[in-house]
Design an enzyme around this catalytic site. Structure first.
Site, PDB file in Angstrom:
ATOM      1  N   HIS A  25      24.387 -18.128 -25.361  1.00  0.00           N
ATOM      2  CA  HIS A  25      25.532 -17.582 -24.557  1.00  0.00           C
ATOM      3  C   HIS A  25      26.012 -18.308 -23.350  1.00  0.00           C
ATOM      4  O   HIS A  25      25.369 -18.176 -22.311  1.00  0.00           O
ATOM      5  CB  HIS A  25      25.384 -16.224 -24.175  1.00  0.00           C
ATOM      6  CG  HIS A  25      26.424 -15.398 -24.041  1.00  0.00           C
ATOM      7  ND1 HIS A  25      26.893 -14.075 -24.359  1.00  0.00           N
ATOM      8  CD2 HIS A  25      27.562 -15.766 -22.814  1.00  0.00           C
ATOM      9  CE1 HIS A  25      28.088 -13.797 -23.794  1.00  0.00           C
ATOM     10  NE2 HIS A  25      28.439 -14.695 -23.115  1.00  0.00           N
ATOM     11  N   HIS A  27      29.501 -20.286 -20.913  1.00  0.00           N
ATOM     12  CA  HIS A  27      30.900 -20.439 -20.376  1.00  0.00           C
ATOM     13  C   HIS A  27      31.112 -21.692 -20.134  1.00  0.00           C
ATOM     14  O   HIS A  27      30.484 -21.902 -18.736  1.00  0.00           O
ATOM     15  CB  HIS A  27      31.239 -19.285 -19.601  1.00  0.00           C
ATOM     16  CG  HIS A  27      31.061 -17.926 -20.150  1.00  0.00           C
ATOM     17  ND1 HIS A  27      32.141 -17.310 -20.822  1.00  0.00           N
ATOM     18  CD2 HIS A  27      30.270 -16.751 -20.165  1.00  0.00           C
ATOM     19  CE1 HIS A  27      32.055 -16.057 -21.507  1.00  0.00           C
ATOM     20  NE2 HIS A  27      30.687 -15.683 -20.894  1.00  0.00           N
ATOM     21  N   LYS A 113      32.920 -14.011 -31.997  1.00  0.00           N
ATOM     22  CA  LYS A 113      32.606 -13.086 -31.046  1.00  0.00           C
ATOM     23  C   LYS A 113      33.477 -11.995 -30.943  1.00  0.00           C
ATOM     24  O   LYS A 113      34.599 -11.999 -31.041  1.00  0.00           O
ATOM     25  CB  LYS A 113      32.873 -13.940 -29.653  1.00  0.00           C
ATOM     26  CG  LYS A 113      32.606 -12.937 -28.557  1.00  0.00           C
ATOM     27  CD  LYS A 113      31.087 -12.561 -28.158  1.00  0.00           C
ATOM     28  CE  LYS A 113      30.969 -11.602 -27.152  1.00  0.00           C
ATOM     29  NZ  LYS A 113      30.510 -12.742 -25.724  1.00  0.00           N
ATOM     30  N   HIS A 150      29.973  -8.420 -27.515  1.00  0.00           N
ATOM     31  CA  HIS A 150      29.749  -7.634 -26.130  1.00  0.00           C
ATOM     32  C   HIS A 150      29.698  -6.191 -26.463  1.00  0.00           C
ATOM     33  O   HIS A 150      30.634  -5.575 -26.779  1.00  0.00           O
ATOM     34  CB  HIS A 150      30.814  -8.203 -25.579  1.00  0.00           C
ATOM     35  CG  HIS A 150      31.075  -7.645 -23.994  1.00  0.00           C
ATOM     36  ND1 HIS A 150      30.707  -8.389 -23.025  1.00  0.00           N
ATOM     37  CD2 HIS A 150      30.895  -6.285 -23.481  1.00  0.00           C
ATOM     38  CE1 HIS A 150      30.857  -7.684 -22.003  1.00  0.00           C
ATOM     39  NE2 HIS A 150      30.963  -6.420 -22.200  1.00  0.00           N
ATOM     40  N   HIS A 188      23.447 -10.335 -24.211  1.00  0.00           N
ATOM     41  CA  HIS A 188      23.256  -9.890 -22.884  1.00  0.00           C
ATOM     42  C   HIS A 188      22.867  -8.386 -22.729  1.00  0.00           C
ATOM     43  O   HIS A 188      23.633  -7.779 -21.933  1.00  0.00           O
ATOM     44  CB  HIS A 188      24.398 -10.422 -21.783  1.00  0.00           C
ATOM     45  CG  HIS A 188      25.708 -10.018 -22.228  1.00  0.00           C
ATOM     46  ND1 HIS A 188      26.216  -8.890 -22.901  1.00  0.00           N
ATOM     47  CD2 HIS A 188      26.812 -10.711 -22.498  1.00  0.00           C
ATOM     48  CE1 HIS A 188      27.397  -8.824 -23.098  1.00  0.00           C
ATOM     49  NE2 HIS A 188      27.907 -10.217 -22.707  1.00  0.00           N
ATOM     50  N   ASP A 261      24.566 -16.317 -20.172  1.00  0.00           N
ATOM     51  CA  ASP A 261      25.875 -15.732 -20.084  1.00  0.00           C
ATOM     52  C   ASP A 261      26.349 -16.469 -18.628  1.00  0.00           C
ATOM     53  O   ASP A 261      26.931 -15.588 -17.844  1.00  0.00           O
ATOM     54  CB  ASP A 261      25.764 -14.278 -19.918  1.00  0.00           C
ATOM     55  CG  ASP A 261      27.538 -13.724 -19.778  1.00  0.00           C
ATOM     56  OD1 ASP A 261      28.282 -14.519 -20.065  1.00  0.00           O
ATOM     57  OD2 ASP A 261      27.544 -12.386 -19.376  1.00  0.00           O
TER      58      ASP A 261
END
Length: 334
Positions: A25, A27, A113, A150, A188, A261
């Site tokens: 995970h 970004h 996702k 999520h 997460h 994350d």
């Protein structure tokens, strides 16, 4: 009974070698931000799941291919681990089964996702109702695509500290019941309820855990003034939840693995009257996980958490290169 806090420390200079880690995970952002993120990531991870919540979001194979090429074009020249981005489609109410099949054929799109609409950064195009995405999820189960979630509801009447627990009841329970062969990752996770749900769930259900949720509780965010760099979604919870996450991560269970994350924002967007959610850990993610495992006397399980469990759930081979960790003082660059 609440788990007691353990503070085991290994001596300065202790070293260990582990299989080069993967991050399930991450970004990378877009534009010129991607290059600076990759400079840190490629020192610590061989593969990373690239989150698709850009503006506009990565909702189809064409956009995922464009983003893949952008990331590949910004990998540092001195990259020695053979870094590989693992691409993800952003699930919407309009995602079709054919799009899922097309994505799977690329070989580099590894997951889809599920963002509940409005749950986090750039999630306004996300799923509004589970039933609307059942055809796409059925196609995912058919072709072997992983569903990353999520796991929070986004309704305003639900307290922000309760949104993960409510999501488990309202969404995860029917999803897991109806898709017994679908590989699912609750990303997460942040509560003891999520830990127990995954522990007691079927083998196709696993979870990623961040370093910051292992190391900090909500006091880090709220006590002595608001600390915006600790603001993330899911939000940091009570100490009992952190301890449950720590026990799960360091237990050696194959159902839990690393997903940092790591989410960079420019300083002005974090340190503002309405700051962005996201904790940036790319510069020290492996080191932070090692600290968490050291605190529990569980460094023997660090390699499985960072380098084995995630790729097993995703159906990928382990990396062949090794990463050496040495315990020593280090000043975070300003």
């Amino acid at each position: 009974m609440q788990q007691e806090i353990c503070t085991i420390k290994v001596p300065e200079g202790t070293s260990m070698e582990i299989i080069f880690p993967d991050d399930f995970h991450h970004h990378f952002r877009d534009g010129n931000k991607t290059k600076s993120v990759l400079a840190q990531v490629t020192k610590r991870f061989s593969r990373c799941i690239a989150m698709p919540n850009l503006q506009p979001p990565v909702t189809n194979t064409v956009l995922a291919t464009k983003y893949y090429n952008h990331i590949m074009g910004n990998i540092p020249n001195n990259n020695e681990c053979g870094f590989e981005p693992l691409m993800v489609l952003y699930l919407t109410d309009n995602t079709t089964p054919d799009e899922i099949r097309t994505a799977m054929k690329t070989g580099f799109i590894k997951a889809v996702k599920y963002y509940p609409a409005g749950a986090t950064t750039n999630s306004e195009f996300g799923v509004t109702a589970l039933s609307k995405v059942y055809p796409a999820i059925e196609a995912m189960e058919e072709v072997g695509m992983v569903l990353c979630i999520h796991s929070e509801v986004s309704r305003s009447e639900i307290d922000i500290f309760d949104r993960e627990a409510v999501f488990i009841d309202e969404v995860m329970t029917p999803l897991v019941r109806d898709f017994k062969k679908l590989k699912i990752v609750m990303e997460h996770i942040s509560t003891d309820k999520a830990v127990n749900y995954v522990k007691n769930g079927p083998s196709n259900l696993a979870a990623s855990i961040t370093a910051h949720h292992l190391l900090y509780n909500r006091n880090a965010l709220l006590v002595g003034g608001i600390k915006p760099h600790f603001y993330c979604l899911p939000i940091l919870k009570r100490e009992k939840h952190r301890l449950a996450l720590l026990e799960a991560a360091t237990s050696g269970s194959p159902k839990f693995f690393a997903g940092t994350d790591s989410a960079p924002h420019v300083t002005g967007d974090k340190e503002s009257a309405c700051g962005c959610a996201g904790v940036y850990t790319a510069h020290a993610a492996v080191e932070l996980y090692a600290e968490a495992f050291e605190s529990q006397g569980a460094l023997k399980h660090l390699e499985a958490f960072l380098s084995v469990n995630g790729c097993a759930h995703y159906g990928m081979k382990q990396n062949t290169k090794k990463l050496k960790l040495v315990k020593k003082e280090w000043a975070v660059p300003a």
